[in-house]
Design an enzyme around this catalytic site. Structure first.
Site, short mmCIF file in Angstrom:
data_model
loop_
_atom_site.label_atom_id
_atom_site.label_comp_id
_atom_site.label_asym_id
_atom_site.label_seq_id
_atom_site.Cartn_x
_atom_site.Cartn_y
_atom_site.Cartn_z
CE LYS A 29 -13.62 7.15 -18.29
NZ LYS A 29 -13.94 8.41 -17.63
NE ARG A 81 -2.88 0.46 3.33
CZ ARG A 81 -2.17 0.71 4.43
NH1 ARG A 81 -1.50 1.83 4.55
NH2 ARG A 81 -2.13 -0.17 5.41
CE1 TYR A 117 -17.22 10.74 -15.49
CE2 TYR A 117 -16.85 10.63 -13.13
CZ TYR A 117 -17.16 10.01 -14.32
OH TYR A 117 -17.41 8.66 -14.34
CG ASP A 135 -10.75 15.22 -14.78
OD1 ASP A 135 -10.08 14.67 -15.67
OD2 ASP A 135 -11.75 14.69 -14.24
C1 LIG Z 1 -14.34 8.77 -16.33
C2 LIG Z 1 -13.97 10.09 -15.77
C3 LIG Z 1 -13.70 10.27 -14.41
C4 LIG Z 1 -13.84 9.15 -13.39
O1 LIG Z 1 -12.93 8.13 -13.62
P1 LIG Z 1 -13.17 6.59 -13.18
O2 LIG Z 1 -11.94 5.92 -13.62
O3 LIG Z 1 -14.41 6.14 -13.91
O4 LIG Z 1 -13.38 6.58 -11.71
C5 LIG Z 1 -13.28 11.52 -13.98
N1 LIG Z 1 -13.19 12.55 -14.84
C6 LIG Z 1 -13.47 12.43 -16.16
C7 LIG Z 1 -13.34 13.61 -17.04
C8 LIG Z 1 -13.86 11.20 -16.66
O5 LIG Z 1 -14.16 11.09 -17.97
#
Ligand SMILES: *Cc1c(COP(=O)(O)O)cnc(C)c1O
Length: 389
Positions: free
Chosen positions: A199, A50, A102, A174
């Site tokens: 993504k 961890r 998001y 983000d």
């Molecule tokens: C998918 C997404 C998230 C969240 O990510 P997870 O891996 O699904 O927890 C956060 N911000 C954006 C812009 C996203 O497309």
């Protein structure tokens, strides 16, 4: 070592080019949860997974290098990264956050952080005056997402950073939609970059992962303590999958962005399409700001058809893209925000934000763009047809 290389080359020729011990050209997956300590008085680099694991650490240093930061952190999902980063705040603090954030982040801020005495205000982050006038004495963080989801609104990152610095606030971006291949927020003065590595970074719709990167040492130390305390770390198999995906990030994004531009232009001239949202279009509201702070418009676009009925026919007849939530994969992904990412939002709120019943979001994959256009042409014929096919 790799400073002189281009981004494209750095994806492959970095400190993880091969394993120092064996010469293996793929990062070894270290499953051990604990590590034998040879010296009673001086423990080794790893004690418990961890707190630190060599496979996860390979990913963490890789993303730090690519974002131009000093320290990276890998989490079990994008939301785990984002939620852990919010723990840098304390009771009584206030956040300014982009109104088209998001959905999962929206939920975290409005239903969890509020119970811990952390307050928020949603703002149109593209409007610097609105942001400035909403900064309060206890505002400690300005949270951005650019381009935003699903309308691809563009925030002037440097403009926000200037406001934040003048008011002693942290800034988070983000960076999921663009990745460091196309946008490097730390270079623009941002304090912390966040990713859903689910993504584009991994890119194959086969792993959930989150990443965070800092540049400032003290902030990095604080985030490390939180990662270790909260414990939502990324598993080693998944860290390996993200490392594997990263190697092709440049070619994937380059190809998908090229196709996205062609598709956006195709959609824009189509009579059944009322509006196209894509930062690569010269009439997109954020086009100019975007071109200053990024090196490409990315592979996500949204477009609007007349109404839900038109969307239903289109989705039922289109063959190539998968119809699903998520984005940033080798296959094209078509999503319907009204019933997917923004289903929980009251219709009136949704419409206020421009997310109509006719809006579709497309994440462009690696298929031939000619095939995609032909597929869309066929689906549009079904939309036009008076009989419900
Ligand atoms: C998918 C997404 C998230 C969240 O990510 P997870 O891996 O699904 O927890 C956060 N911000 C954006 C812009 C996203 O497309």
């Amino acid at each position: 070592m790799s400073e002189q290389y281009s981004f494209q080359t750095k994806l492959l020729h970095n400190s993880h080019k091969f394993d120092e011990g064996t010469g293996a050209v793929s990062v070894p997956i270290q499953h051990a949860s604990t590590f034998h300590q040879k010296d009673f008085d001086r423990f080794g680099s790893y004690d418990y997974s961890r707190s630190g694991n060599p496979t996860r650490e390979a990913l963490e240093t890789a993303i730090a290098e690519l974002e131009g930061g000093t320290r990276g952190f890998a989490f079990s999902s994008g939301m785990a990264a984002i939620s852990t980063a919010f723990l840098l705040l304390s009771k009584g603090d206030h956040i300014l956050i982009t109104e088209d954030v998001y959905g999962g982040t929206y939920r975290m801020v409005t239903t969890v952080l509020n119970r811990f005495g952390i307050d928020h205000t949603f703002v149109d982050m593209t409007n610097l005056h609105e942001v400035a006038s909403n900064i309060k004495e206890n505002t400690k963080l300005i949270y951005m997402e650019t381009p935003s989801n699903p309308l691809l609104k563009v925030t002037d990152i440097k403009g926000i950073v200037k406001l934040a610095k003048a008011n002693n606030c942290l800034t988070f971006v983000d960076n999921t939609f663009l990745t460091p291949a196309l946008q490097r927020p730390l270079d623009l003065g941002v304090d912390l970059v966040l990713h859903s590595a689910t993504k584009f970074l991994s890119g194959h719709s086969d792993v959930l992962a989150g990443l965070a990167v800092t540049k400032d040492k003290e902030l990095g130390d604080r985030l490390y303590a939180l990662q270790n305390s909260f414990g939502a770390v990324l598993g080693v198999q998944d860290a390996w999958l993200v490392l594997r995906g990263l190697k092709t990030l440049h070619v994937r994004l380059e190809q998908s962005s090229k196709s996205a531009q062609v598709l956006a232009e195709f959609l824009q001239q189509h009579e059944l399409v009322e509006k196209v949202y894509y930062p690569g279009l010269s009439d997109h509201e954020g086009h100019v700001v975007h071109s200053y702070q990024s090196t490409g418009p990315g592979a996500v676009l949204s477009f609007e058809l007349k109404d839900e009925e038109a969307v239903r026919k289109f989705v039922n007849h289109v063959k190539i893209p998968v119809f699903a939530v998520s984005l940033g994969a080798v296959e094209s992904i078509l999503s319907y925000p009204a019933k997917m990412s923004h289903a929980a939002m009251p219709r009136e709120e949704r419409y206020k934000r421009g997310i109509t019943d006719g809006l579709l979001r497309l994440s462009v994959g690696l298929e031939s763009v000619e095939d995609l256009i032909a597929d869309f042409e066929e689906a549009f014929k079904a939309v036009e047809s008076p009989v419900s096919l």
